[in-house]
Scaffold this active site. Structure first.
Site, PDB file in Angstrom:
ATOM      1  CB  SER A 128      30.646   5.533   5.981  1.00 45.69           C
ATOM      2  OG  SER A 128      31.489   6.760   6.598  1.00 45.69           O
TER       3      SER A 128
HETATM    4  N1  SAH Z   1      31.031   8.682  10.791  1.00 46.28           N
HETATM    5  C1  SAH Z   1      30.293   9.571   9.926  1.00 46.28           C
HETATM    6  C2  SAH Z   1      30.966   9.844   8.632  1.00 46.28           C
HETATM    7  C3  SAH Z   1      30.891  11.364   8.361  1.00 46.28           C
HETATM    8  S1  SAH Z   1      31.832  11.942   6.956  1.00 46.28           S
HETATM    9  C4  SAH Z   1      28.929   8.904   9.598  1.00 46.28           C
HETATM   10  O1  SAH Z   1      28.560   7.578  10.274  1.00 46.28           O
HETATM   11  O2  SAH Z   1      28.075   9.404   9.368  1.00 46.28           O
HETATM   12  C5  SAH Z   1      33.196  12.538   7.723  1.00 46.28           C
HETATM   13  C6  SAH Z   1      32.857  13.814   8.979  1.00 46.28           C
HETATM   14  O3  SAH Z   1      34.357  13.954   9.100  1.00 46.28           O
HETATM   15  C7  SAH Z   1      32.172  14.772   8.514  1.00 46.28           C
HETATM   16  O4  SAH Z   1      30.890  15.253   9.143  1.00 46.28           O
HETATM   17  C8  SAH Z   1      33.302  16.134   8.517  1.00 46.28           C
HETATM   18  O5  SAH Z   1      32.668  17.376   8.806  1.00 46.28           O
HETATM   19  C9  SAH Z   1      34.001  15.458   9.505  1.00 46.28           C
HETATM   20  N2  SAH Z   1      35.372  15.962   9.595  1.00 46.28           N
HETATM   21  C10 SAH Z   1      36.137  16.269   8.669  1.00 46.28           C
HETATM   22  N3  SAH Z   1      37.320  16.942   8.976  1.00 46.28           N
HETATM   23  C11 SAH Z   1      37.185  16.778  10.243  1.00 46.28           C
HETATM   24  C12 SAH Z   1      38.036  17.342  11.185  1.00 46.28           C
HETATM   25  N4  SAH Z   1      39.473  17.895  11.290  1.00 46.28           N
HETATM   26  N5  SAH Z   1      37.771  17.148  12.586  1.00 46.28           N
HETATM   27  C13 SAH Z   1      36.504  16.696  13.183  1.00 46.28           C
HETATM   28  N6  SAH Z   1      35.640  16.334  12.141  1.00 46.28           N
HETATM   29  C14 SAH Z   1      36.218  16.265  10.753  1.00 46.28           C
END
Ligand code: SAH
Length: 219
Positions: free
Chosen positions: A69
């Site tokens: 993000s």
């Molecule tokens: N907080 C992260 C942002 C990652 S983007 C950072 O700082 O890098 C969002 C993430 O949510 C992705 O890795 C994706 O695989 C995960 N995601 C999406 N749907 C999900 C679900 N139902 N359960 C767990 N993770 C999920």
């Protein structure tokens, strides 16, 4: 270039301080959040080829069609979650690179983080270990269910956009705890802040955001 990233170049202290200055002008005021954003090395959460861009205020790809993000959004969500308080247990849904997890680990007692893509989870875990954090646990699972075994939580943060508010997450909030979550609204997404009150939940809309979708594997 071995001593490469310290002291000179794109990941230097000065580059990081510039980012913190930007976050301030964008309205982030919580000193503890700004300090964590200054200290957690975001360049170690992206591929080396992208590390020169790690202190720009922008989302970056982390593989598997996912992104780390934008720093402003990480700061905004963390500030809204803390609301100036000290928190015990926090749940994160969507570990991704582990960057938001590390920011939380620097600020709260214990972080529980759920991710559904195994290679991302493994890398995130290794990064937090390498940085010396001990107060975190990861689980490979569909985070729409939360992680009830460790709840209720003093705060829950979701870093992918839900089609609608997942009830299971609301139920895992302790009294007065906050849930910060992007929720799809037509073509847009709203960052929502849900607070668990004595007789129900209060909802505030913080701002328009742009997250990857929260995938529903089977709930
Ligand atoms: N907080 C992260 C942002 C990652 S983007 C950072 O700082 O890098 C969002 C993430 O949510 C992705 O890795 C994706 O695989 C995960 N995601 C999406 N749907 C999900 C679900 N139902 N359960 C767990 N993770 C999920």
């Amino acid at each position: 270039m071995s001593s490469h990233w310290d002291g000179i170049g794109f990941t230097s202290q000065r580059t990081r301080e510039r980012l913190i200055q930007r976050l301030r002008t964008m309205g982030i005021h919580d000193g503890r959040v700004l300090e964590a954003m200054l200290n957690v090395p975001r360049h170690t959460f992206v591929d080396e080829a992208l590390s020169s861009r790690a202190y720009e205020d922008t989302a970056l790809p982390i593989g598997h069609n996912q992104t780390i993000s934008q720093p402003y959004i990480v700061a905004r969500m963390t500030e809204a979650l803390l609301a100036g308080r000290a928190l015990g247990r926090v749940l994160e849904v969507g570990s991704g690179s582990g960057y938001q997890t590390a920011i939380l680990a620097a600020l709260v007692e214990e972080v529980y983080s759920v991710e559904r893509i195994e290679p991302l989870l493994k890398l995130a875990r290794r990064r937090l270990q390498d940085l010396g954090y001990r107060n975190f646990r990861f689980k490979l699972s569909d985070g729409g269910w939360g992680w009830p075994e460790h709840g209720p939580y003093d705060g829950i943060i979701v870093t992918a956009a839900a089609a609608e508010l997942p009830e299971a997450l609301c139920e895992q909030l302790a009294p007065q705890a906050r849930l910060v979550i992007p929720v799809a609204q037509g073509q847009q997404q709203q960052l929502q802040l849900i607070t668990r009150g004595e007789d129900g939940y209060r909802r505030e809309v913080l701002e328009t955001v742009n997250f990857v979708p929260l995938v529903r594997d089977g709930y």
